[in-house]
Design a protein around this motif. Structure first.
Motif, PDB file in Angstrom:
ATOM      1  N   LEU A  74       0.827  -1.203   0.000  1.00 13.55           N
ATOM      2  CA  LEU A  74       0.000   0.000   0.000  1.00 13.55           C
ATOM      3  C   LEU A  74       0.866   1.260   0.000  1.00 13.55           C
ATOM      4  O   LEU A  74       0.587   2.222  -0.716  1.00 13.55           O
ATOM      5  N   TRP A  99       2.393   1.461  -3.685  1.00 11.02           N
ATOM      6  CA  TRP A  99       1.560   1.633  -4.872  1.00 11.02           C
ATOM      7  C   TRP A  99       0.459   2.664  -4.722  1.00 11.02           C
ATOM      8  O   TRP A  99      -0.018   3.198  -5.725  1.00 11.02           O
ATOM      9  N   LEU A 100       0.051   2.999  -3.494  1.00  7.84           N
ATOM     10  CA  LEU A 100      -0.937   4.069  -3.342  1.00  7.84           C
ATOM     11  C   LEU A 100      -0.413   5.402  -3.882  1.00  7.84           C
ATOM     12  O   LEU A 100      -1.079   6.062  -4.691  1.00  7.84           O
ATOM     13  N   PRO A 101       0.790   5.842  -3.496  1.00  6.41           N
ATOM     14  CA  PRO A 101       1.305   7.091  -4.084  1.00  6.41           C
ATOM     15  C   PRO A 101       1.576   6.977  -5.583  1.00  6.41           C
ATOM     16  O   PRO A 101       1.348   7.940  -6.329  1.00  6.41           O
ATOM     17  N   GLY A 151      -1.825   6.916  -7.327  1.00  9.60           N
ATOM     18  CA  GLY A 151      -2.414   8.246  -7.149  1.00  9.60           C
ATOM     19  C   GLY A 151      -1.719   9.287  -8.008  1.00  9.60           C
ATOM     20  O   GLY A 151      -2.361  10.162  -8.604  1.00  9.60           O
ATOM     21  N   ILE A 189      -3.512  11.804  -0.364  1.00  7.65           N
ATOM     22  CA  ILE A 189      -2.726  10.586  -0.589  1.00  7.65           C
ATOM     23  C   ILE A 189      -1.452  10.593   0.250  1.00  7.65           C
ATOM     24  O   ILE A 189      -1.089   9.583   0.870  1.00  7.65           O
ATOM     25  N   VAL A 215      -2.367   9.927   3.907  1.00  9.06           N
ATOM     26  CA  VAL A 215      -2.729   8.515   4.115  1.00  9.06           C
ATOM     27  C   VAL A 215      -1.471   7.650   4.156  1.00  9.06           C
ATOM     28  O   VAL A 215      -1.328   6.769   5.015  1.00  9.06           O
ATOM     29  N   ALA A 216      -0.537   7.901   3.234  1.00 11.67           N
ATOM     30  CA  ALA A 216       0.711   7.138   3.221  1.00 11.67           C
ATOM     31  C   ALA A 216       1.508   7.360   4.506  1.00 11.67           C
ATOM     32  O   ALA A 216       2.074   6.409   5.069  1.00 11.67           O
ATOM     33  N   THR A 274       7.821   9.260   3.802  1.00 12.80           N
ATOM     34  CA  THR A 274       6.403   9.637   3.771  1.00 12.80           C
ATOM     35  C   THR A 274       6.181  11.005   4.406  1.00 12.80           C
ATOM     36  O   THR A 274       5.353  11.794   3.933  1.00 12.80           O
ATOM     37  N   GLY A 322       6.523   6.748  -3.634  1.00 12.64           N
ATOM     38  CA  GLY A 322       6.241   5.321  -3.662  1.00 12.64           C
ATOM     39  C   GLY A 322       7.445   4.503  -4.086  1.00 12.64           C
ATOM     40  O   GLY A 322       7.729   3.437  -3.507  1.00 12.64           O
TER      41      GLY A 322
END
Length: 506
Positions: free
Chosen positions: A11, A14-16, A19, A41, A44-45, A95, A124
């Protein structure tokens, strides 16, 4: 909860990235939306990285939050992620820095969606590199990071940005070719790309020396060590503020991380035989580059050279282990240098990022980085001056700030190894104070230099938030470094035990 833990690193990677890719399709007319999405984003990261800290067991050096999937079967390459005490602090630093860069980039007006996308994707990829446990996966992330940083400097940089981006790319790519050759050779000999397998694979001393030198070239460029440091001042001067912050706070740490994850454990006997080389280059960086910083007239260039000098403490600390063991025979005490080097990496992330942000605040108002164009800024921007002076004093190793802790630990370790190592390393306390206080005096104090300085406005709310967070972190780590040291201790002790045990193939 176990299912979440096994997916947490993916997460964070790959989330950043996803996004950021989505933000590439946000039009310039929706700049506010792009900024808001990027901030959500990034936050959250950052929260996910705090979950790593909450669930991390610092009493063991075992890999945690592990995820392993077969990626390329023919070459036994795996999508293998996991963290230990060496990688966790750097992931959290990544982060956090991303959140700060997104907030500080609120003033950007040109291609905002693409600007935010580049930083999210870069974030990311850096998390992926710090958590990769497969050497080829590490290499893919290591190379992929070049692309967003290349674009950040090349699109949003200064007038000489094209020269700076090409120089940055060529230096880094040149070094990484040697790493790729070393990894392929190790795979052909061991049959595995797993980092843990490479750590245990016995290699002849001659082969270790070649492997060590290949890794050293790759990671020395990233640190950067003298004499392969010349790309950094150009990159910093031409990069936008956010690019300079990420470059100084996180990307330089990739070199140090690579040394402790690959160079030391894979070729420990070669590292012991060639530690004089790295120690010598580190001391040259600390002393010589400190004098170079004294001669600078551009604030960004001065901070860039300061970074090279202070990163010399990192490489010095990492390679003092063998000298301490030879000098004292004390393996347990040899961990002090690596601990100091790791603390210095995190501290430098806070301080260097804060200093570049401070220069960015002034540049946004006056569009000049020349020290001579300022004077008496504290008269018109007292709150800003308070923060900036704190960060520059921390950069000079002021006790009570994070800048003191790592340097003190490395100097203490140097005393155990050799008095002259410690003497030369301690020169940075004089040189760092010299160029930091020289800049502070010329920029912030004295009479107001000109009408442009007289018209300056103090910090806005966004700048207040960013400066306050970095100030609290700088002071917090300086006053209470124990949580960070404790988080890394078990992994560092295991690393020291590993590298002080020969693994030369018969």
């Amino acid at each position: 909860m176990d299912a979440l833990n096994s997916q947490l690193l993916s997460l964070l990677v790959w989330l950043p990235v996803l996004g950021g890719l989505a933000l590439l399709f946000v039009s310039d007319s929706q700049a506010g939306l792009a900024k808001s999405i990027a901030l959500i984003i990034a936050l959250v990261a950052f929260v996910l990285s705090l979950l790593l800290i909450a669930g991390f067991d610092s009493s063991t050096a075992a890999i945690q939050f592990e995820q392993k999937l077969l990626w390329i079967e023919a070459f036994k390459i795996h999508y293998h992620l996991g963290i230990d005490g060496l990688s966790l602090p750097l992931i959290v630093l990544t982060t956090l820095t991303t959140v700060i860069v997104v907030i500080s980039g609120w003033a950007v007006q040109d291609r905002v969606g693409h600007y935010m996308a580049a930083f999210l994707i870069l974030s990311g990829l850096m998390v992926g590199m710090f958590s990769a446990l497969d050497a080829m996966l590490f290499y893919v992330f290591f190379e992929a990071m070049l692309v967003p940083m290349f674009l950040i400097i090349g699109i949003w940089g200064g007038p000489n940005r094209i020269f700076a981006t090409i120089k940055f790319f060529l230096f880094t790519f040149f070094g990484s070719v040697f790493m790729l050759i070393a990894l392929i050779w190790l795979y052909l000999q061991s049959g595995s790309f797993a980092v843990a397998d490479l750590h245990e694979f016995p290699i002849s001393l001659q082969a270790q020396i070649w492997i060590f030198l290949a890794f050293l070239i790759a990671f020395a460029v990233k640190v950067p060590m003298w004499p392969v440091h010349t790309w950094l001042p150009d990159a910093h001067v031409e990069a936008p503020t956010g690019g300079s912050v990420v470059l100084a706070a996180v990307m330089l740490k990739i070199g140090g991380y690579g040394l402790v994850r690959f160079s030391l454990p894979i070729a420990p006997d070669a590292a012991a035989a060639l530690d004089w080389l790295v120690i010598g280059l580190s001391l040259v960086a600390i002393v010589y580059i400190g004098f170079v910083a004294l001669a600078q007239r551009d604030m960004k260039k001065l901070i860039a050279y300061s970074s090279i000098s202070h990163m010399g403490f990192v490489t010095l600390g990492l390679f003092l282990t063998f000298a301490i063991v030879r000098s004292t025979g004390d393996v347990s005490g040899a961990a002090l240098g690596i601990s100091g080097g790791m603390v210095q990496m995190i501290s430098h992330g806070f301080i260097s990022g804060a200093m570049f942000l401070a220069v960015g605040v002034l540049y946004d108002r006056m569009h000049s980085r020349q020290i001579a164009d300022y004077g008496g800024v504290a008269n018109t921007m007292p709150w800003f001056a308070m923060f900036a002076v704190l960060f520059f004093m921390a950069n000079s190793g002021l006790p009570g700030t994070s800048g003191f802790v790592g340097e003190f630990m490395v100097i203490l370790a140097a005393f155990k190894a050799n008095f002259w190592f410690a003497f030369l390393a301690a020169m940075t306390l004089i040189l760092g104070a010299g160029y930091s206080l020289w800049l502070v005096k010329r920029v912030f104090y004295g009479e107001i230099g000109n009408d442009s300085v007289a018209a300056l406005k103090d910090l806005n709310g966004r700048e207040w938030l960013v400066m306050t967070v970095l100030a609290l972190l700088t002071i917090g780590l300086g006053v209470w470094p124990h949580p960070l040291i404790d988080m890394m201790n078990a992994s560092i002790v295991e690393l020291v035990n590993h590298i002080t045990t020969t693994k030369i193939a018969p």
